[in-house]
Enzyme design. Sequence first.
Site, PDB file in Angstrom:
ATOM      1  N   ARG A 378       0.223   5.913   8.231  1.00  0.00           N
ATOM      2  CA  ARG A 378       1.039   4.713   8.045  1.00  0.00           C
ATOM      3  C   ARG A 378       2.513   5.080   7.863  1.00  0.00           C
ATOM      4  O   ARG A 378       3.399   4.308   8.201  1.00  0.00           O
ATOM      5  CB  ARG A 378       0.569   3.942   6.808  1.00  0.00           C
ATOM      6  CG  ARG A 378      -0.775   3.251   6.956  1.00  0.00           C
ATOM      7  CD  ARG A 378      -0.973   2.261   5.819  1.00  0.00           C
ATOM      8  NE  ARG A 378      -2.336   1.740   5.784  1.00  0.00           N
ATOM      9  CZ  ARG A 378      -3.248   2.080   4.891  1.00  0.00           C
ATOM     10  NH1 ARG A 378      -2.934   2.961   3.961  1.00  0.00           N
ATOM     11  NH2 ARG A 378      -4.448   1.559   4.909  1.00  0.00           N
ATOM     12  N   VAL A 500      -3.224  -3.073  13.353  1.00  0.00           N
ATOM     13  CA  VAL A 500      -3.915  -1.796  13.197  1.00  0.00           C
ATOM     14  C   VAL A 500      -3.584  -1.135  11.858  1.00  0.00           C
ATOM     15  O   VAL A 500      -2.603  -1.466  11.198  1.00  0.00           O
ATOM     16  CB  VAL A 500      -3.565  -0.842  14.360  1.00  0.00           C
ATOM     17  CG1 VAL A 500      -4.016  -1.438  15.677  1.00  0.00           C
ATOM     18  CG2 VAL A 500      -2.065  -0.559  14.404  1.00  0.00           C
ATOM     19  N   GLU A 501      -4.411  -0.159  11.469  1.00  0.00           N
ATOM     20  CA  GLU A 501      -4.264   0.598  10.205  1.00  0.00           C
ATOM     21  C   GLU A 501      -4.188  -0.329   9.002  1.00  0.00           C
ATOM     22  O   GLU A 501      -3.414  -0.116   8.069  1.00  0.00           O
ATOM     23  CB  GLU A 501      -3.019   1.497  10.277  1.00  0.00           C
ATOM     24  CG  GLU A 501      -3.119   2.572  11.330  1.00  0.00           C
ATOM     25  CD  GLU A 501      -3.130   3.966  10.762  1.00  0.00           C
ATOM     26  OE1 GLU A 501      -3.492   4.119   9.587  1.00  0.00           O
ATOM     27  OE2 GLU A 501      -2.798   4.891  11.503  1.00  0.00           O
ATOM     28  N   GLY A 502      -5.014  -1.376   9.002  1.00  0.00           N
ATOM     29  CA  GLY A 502      -5.014  -2.356   7.923  1.00  0.00           C
ATOM     30  C   GLY A 502      -4.160  -3.543   8.299  1.00  0.00           C
ATOM     31  O   GLY A 502      -2.961  -3.408   8.550  1.00  0.00           O
TER      32      GLY A 502
END
Length: 824
Positions: A378, A500-502
């Site tokens: 992130r 994406v990524e949460g």
Amino acid sequence: MSVAIPFLAFLLVGAFAAYHRLRLAYWAAITVTVLLACWLLGANGVATAVAALLVAAIALPLLIAPVRKALITAPLLKFFRKVLPPLSQTERIALETGSVGFEGELFTGDPDWQKLLDYPKPQLTAEEQAFLDGPVETLCKMINDWEITHVHADLPPELWDYIKVNKFFGMIIPKAYGGLGFSALAHHKVIQKLSSISSVVSSTVGVPNSLGPGELLNHYGTQEQKDHYLPRLALGQEVPCFGLTGPFAGSDATSIPDYGIVCKGEWNGANVLGVRLTFDKRYITLAPVATLIGLAFRMYDPDGLIGDTQDIGITLALLPRDTAGVEIGRRHFPLNSPFQNGPIRGKDVFIPLSQLIGGAEMAGKGWAMLNECLAVGRSITLPSTASGGAKAGAVVTGAYARIRKQFGLSVGRFEGVEEALARIGGKAYAISALSQATAAAVDRGDVPSVPSAIAKYHCTSMSREVISDVMDVIGGKGIILGPKNFAGRSWQAAPIAITVEGANIMTRSLLIFGQGAILCHPWVMKEMKAAQDPDEKRGLEEFDSNLFGHIGFAISNAVRSIWFGLTGAKIGAAPGDDYTRRYFRKLDRYSANLALMADVSMLTLGGKLKFKESLSGRLGDVLSHIYMTSAMLKRYHDEGAPQADQPLLAWAFHDSVHKIETALSDALRNFPIRPVGWLMWALIFPLGRRAEAPGDRLSRRVAALLMAPNEARARLAEGVFLTPGENNPGGRIDSYLAKAIAAEPVERKFLKALKSKGIEALDYASQLDEAVREGHITAEERAQLEELRELTLDVITVDDFDTEELRSAGFRTAAQQSESREAA
């Protein structure tokens, strides 16, 4: 009046001591001394005695440790244990795996700004800079994003080969294993530059260097795994992907239903102990072309083959693509941004325990491993992608707005367009500073779980806002897809990054403040650990120390909040120069506000706070914008405090400060316990809200910076691929700016002649001929106007196609099959 003086002195000394965070004993000694002085100067003796008794009643029980612990600390510890919100194992791991950097200062209410400014300026090594100037520049020149997105729906073979041969997949792999061993800053710069020309290429390069087998093996792999896989990954002989998300566990990765049962099975002709896996993953980047699959699953040992625990927990494994039972190869189609992405499925897939990342010893530790690597991912890939797109959008759109004219005026001169350009420039500046700050935190050795969530959410959200404004400014140029369009694919890809990524909604409402309030707070985590200490005596000692430190901390932030509110944060020492000192003072105020709000929210709501997502999101916004503005100020001073950059810094800073006060206001107006909200309003906004959004004059200055060559614009464009070429329409537009500006006086002279001097010709070329003959312009000026016409035409022209060119291969195949059937 003499009666009030001792009590007034009591309050003023207390406020002074709280503001400066003096120890209790010092406060008592100073207060007694001041009261004695008041009495000697004629203050009422009874009032002075009463004030002195108040000092004694407060100080003595607190300063005598046995009394304090027995009468105050022990009962409070008992109460604290009852109201302490229960933490699941996954929440505990998430908190314990992250580290705290400068973001921890923001919860103190009195940040050490000099510490921030003293961090070394992020700089590339000569080798890293050479890679950017060489292989990265060459790769950018090879990219034809229209062919990638429309024709191939993939990178062409020559790009795949170039990426592999030049070790783009091995940036984070140490040199000892054949990788490049680059810093996080270099990783950030590479992704930033690639994303400024193609989000498909930046995603393809970014994912193997963030969350994936390479990162996990580098941190946790056995030596045998590292020796085998890392050289192959570095050279592109293995293309990695990582399977985490599934249909029934998206952002809630801890609830993944994919499982593995410990058993014996066949592997390379031998009967070995291993795991039989069943899994269903989707949204997995690079899966369709991956040769090495990282997989997260929950591991069970019902027969006790490796221990006494049946539910071992989340575990990570490596699966070669050709493992029996693995279904892989099909693709998702993410919003016409066709990076390789698809599902992975498997049923009764057997692998030996040696394929677990880190070996059998790391079984069940997958969530901790993922938390560390997710934070790094992130911090780099998504913020860097947002930075590249936003910066490219700012400089190219600024050039477009200067060159494109309507009603005889550059469209960028219209006030409505100026507003949009200011938002684009200010947010691009903020995104660039924030993304670089998180990369620098990684290079300092942090595992920045809170800053990574801040950067992921705000960089991707602001980038989406930037491309929205870009599309508004360029109009039809943006909506007509084709090789000449520099923004359309970015517009289509914008929602991908926020998902994406949460998902961003979850990141804002759960992660940023939810983790920050515990992980970054100077006292809360210490109190929680003390309360859970099995050694009662040690636990009481630790809790006593931390509790009263916390109480003093809370009182101090209440005093600081009201003082800064009354003075407008215009008084007090602060670092920086004459220009930025006022900004640091404002951030002191908002840091005190945040710390106070965090304490009051946790005290009054307890375990219910984590379910108050709107409140958590708003306080997360406060934390985020304080962190973001600190990153801007750090960048500004690292660059030598250039005066030319001040409009960009000022716009971005005032935009963030306005959002901080809006978030605080919304949090207080909607606080679940209304009287508490009213009291907090009096402390935080004693004179009401004062911060305003950037004004028109400032916005006009930012827009002007984007529409003319200057040092501030050049700094904003650093790290963006602007080399003009057939495959880079944005770079071509940017390269025309200086020539267009140089031609503007001649253009004005020609237009004046056209309107008032009776030029009768109708087409442009004939008008130029007549203007030269009549002496309105020279032959050299005519050539300049012809060049301006050509470059303007390239700037504004959009693509058109034959209908058959736009039909899919599937449509053409179906049509051909239909024609064949009719002919038969």
